[in-house]
Write a protein that holds these residues in place. Structure first.
Motif, PDB file in Angstrom:
ATOM      1  N   VAL A   1      61.303  14.373 -63.717  1.00  0.00           N
ATOM      2  CA  VAL A   1      61.210  12.934 -63.925  1.00  0.00           C
ATOM      3  C   VAL A   1      61.920  12.157 -62.818  1.00  0.00           C
ATOM      4  CG1 VAL A   1      61.719  11.038 -65.525  1.00  0.00           C
ATOM      5  CG2 VAL A   1      61.092  13.294 -66.420  1.00  0.00           C
ATOM      6  N   ILE A   2      63.093  12.641 -62.413  1.00  0.00           N
ATOM      7  CA  ILE A   2      63.849  11.950 -61.375  1.00  0.00           C
ATOM      8  C   ILE A   2      63.889  12.831 -60.125  1.00  0.00           C
ATOM      9  CG2 ILE A   2      65.240  10.713 -63.073  1.00  0.00           C
ATOM     10  CD1 ILE A   2      67.536  12.619 -62.551  1.00  0.00           C
ATOM     11  N   PRO A   3      64.209  12.267 -58.954  1.00  0.00           N
ATOM     12  CA  PRO A   3      64.231  13.064 -57.723  1.00  0.00           C
ATOM     13  C   PRO A   3      65.197  14.248 -57.836  1.00  0.00           C
ATOM     14  CG  PRO A   3      64.332  10.728 -57.217  1.00  0.00           C
ATOM     15  CD  PRO A   3      64.484  10.835 -58.700  1.00  0.00           C
ATOM     16  N   PRO A   4      64.841  15.405 -57.232  1.00  0.00           N
ATOM     17  CA  PRO A   4      65.684  16.600 -57.335  1.00  0.00           C
ATOM     18  C   PRO A   4      67.140  16.378 -56.933  1.00  0.00           C
ATOM     19  CG  PRO A   4      63.557  17.184 -56.420  1.00  0.00           C
ATOM     20  CD  PRO A   4      63.576  15.691 -56.519  1.00  0.00           C
ATOM     21  N   LYS A   5      67.382  15.602 -55.865  1.00  0.00           N
ATOM     22  CA  LYS A   5      68.763  15.373 -55.437  1.00  0.00           C
ATOM     23  C   LYS A   5      69.570  14.708 -56.543  1.00  0.00           C
ATOM     24  CE  LYS A   5      68.383  15.035 -50.375  1.00  0.00           C
ATOM     25  NZ  LYS A   5      68.672  14.169 -49.209  1.00  0.00           N
ATOM     26  N   ARG A   6      68.955  13.720 -57.185  1.00  0.00           N
ATOM     27  CA  ARG A   6      69.669  13.016 -58.248  1.00  0.00           C
ATOM     28  C   ARG A   6      69.833  13.925 -59.471  1.00  0.00           C
ATOM     29  NH1 ARG A   6      66.742   8.031 -58.837  1.00  0.00           N
ATOM     30  NH2 ARG A   6      66.393   8.144 -61.066  1.00  0.00           N
ATOM     31  N   ALA A   7      68.832  14.739 -59.727  1.00  0.00           N
ATOM     32  CA  ALA A   7      68.920  15.681 -60.848  1.00  0.00           C
ATOM     33  C   ALA A   7      70.072  16.656 -60.645  1.00  0.00           C
ATOM     34  CB  ALA A   7      67.601  16.444 -60.979  1.00  0.00           C
ATOM     35  N   ILE A   8      70.228  17.151 -59.415  1.00  0.00           N
ATOM     36  CA  ILE A   8      71.307  18.089 -59.105  1.00  0.00           C
ATOM     37  C   ILE A   8      72.666  17.398 -59.203  1.00  0.00           C
ATOM     38  CG2 ILE A   8      72.313  19.508 -57.267  1.00  0.00           C
ATOM     39  CD1 ILE A   8      69.344  19.933 -56.318  1.00  0.00           C
ATOM     40  N   THR A   9      72.711  16.143 -58.788  1.00  0.00           N
ATOM     41  CA  THR A   9      73.958  15.375 -58.898  1.00  0.00           C
ATOM     42  C   THR A   9      74.382  15.278 -60.359  1.00  0.00           C
ATOM     43  OG1 THR A   9      73.502  14.084 -56.914  1.00  0.00           O
ATOM     44  CG2 THR A   9      75.052  13.141 -58.504  1.00  0.00           C
ATOM     45  N   ARG A  10      73.437  14.942 -61.233  1.00  0.00           N
ATOM     46  CA  ARG A  10      73.770  14.766 -62.652  1.00  0.00           C
ATOM     47  C   ARG A  10      74.122  16.095 -63.326  1.00  0.00           C
ATOM     48  NH1 ARG A  10      74.711  10.001 -61.204  1.00  0.00           N
ATOM     49  NH2 ARG A  10      72.958   8.538 -61.074  1.00  0.00           N
TER      50      ARG A  10
END
Length: 290
Positions: free
Chosen positions: A258-267
């Motif tokens: 749903v969200i960009p991979p970079k942001r997913a990894i951050t969360r």
């Protein structure tokens, strides 16, 4: 391989010599279970439990110890009662407690069995998670449950409880974490120890396919590479084990739908880390891949 003791029919084939490993993994995937890094780990766990031994799963956080326990429970077709250890664990948390209730309008005291008593009386598995989080004086309460006697005198009822056939104990341990204590020798000697490493490579790719909503192979390959880099950094002492948690990686895979991979990894990964140095290290790895 000659087996001189009875095994559940549905797992007899897993102890056959020269069993094709790919077929074994497919069987585990079909059951929604844990895929071990090598077939020997699965065979050794099955063998120990089939012989009435207790097993202790050692490994880093997020390596899949609980999932492995659930897989063994499924393979043996055994329900599993669970104990989550903490410094607050006491006899009631393990064995049960007394409570007031009514029977035919008469107030009586009733004993409500806890996970240890439930597993013993039903002849099923008991899973003790983070066993080294418990206070050293608590777990000796069940020493008799963990050795050849398979019995305990219930301190709340004075009843001697003997485990039914089929009862087995699986415990898990995370070493070196805040709040943990070393297992005493008397307790440790009651277990067969299995080291559970991180899942990597093709096995991790299969796990992502089977356990997350992510379907894009190119993105999955990037997550597999990221996991390998994180595990290597942990082994070199550059990151804490939390950074390489497979559980966290799977969460990131789901979020990336749903969200960009970079942001997913951050969360899912980066924001769980305590040190800014570690956060920057992981962010740099992510930037090189994504």
């Amino acid at each position: 391989m000659n087996i001189n003791y009875e095994l559940p029919e549905n797992i007899q084939h897993l102890l056959t010599e020269n069993k094709n490993q790919t077929n074994t993994f497919k069987e585990l995937i079909r059951q929604g279970g844990y895929m071990p890094p090598n077939i020997d780990l699965l065979i050794d766990a099955i063998t120990a439990l089939s012989m009435g031994k207790n097993i202790l799963l050692k490994g880093p956080t997020g390596a899949g110890k609980t999932k492995f326990a659930e897989t063994l429970s499924n393979l043996f077709k055994q329900p599993m009662f669970s104990v989550n250890c903490s410094v607050d664990l006491d006899a009631e948390s393990l064995l049960g407690f007394k409570t007031l209730t009514y029977q035919q309008e008469k107030q009586i005291i009733e004993f409500i069995p806890g996970p240890v008593i439930n597993a013993m009386t039903t002849g099923t598995f008991l899973y003790i998670d983070e066993v080294n989080m418990a206070k050293p004086e608590t777990l000796p309460l069940i020493n008799g449950v963990l050795d050849y006697r398979r019995t305990i005198t219930n301190p709340f009822t004075n009843e001697v409880v003997t485990a039914k056939e089929g009862f087995g104990v699986i415990a898990a341990i995370n070493e070196g974490y805040i709040g943990t204590v070393p297992l005493n020798e008397a307790l440790k000697n009651r277990f067969i120890v299995l080291e559970i490493p991180y899942i990597e490579g093709e096995q991790l790719k299969k796990l992502i396919h089977s356990s997350t909503k992510l379907t894009n192979d190119a993105t999955i390959d990037l997550f597999v590479r990221l996991s390998s880099d994180l595990i290597q950094a942990v082994s070199q002492g550059k990151l804490s084990e939390d950074a390489a948690s497979i559980r966290a990686l799977l969460d990131a895979c789901d979020l990336s739908m749903v969200i960009p991979p970079k942001r997913a990894i951050t969360r899912a990964i980066v924001d769980k880390l305590d040190e800014d140095r570690e956060k920057e290290f992981v962010k740099n790895l992510v930037d090189t891949l994504f």
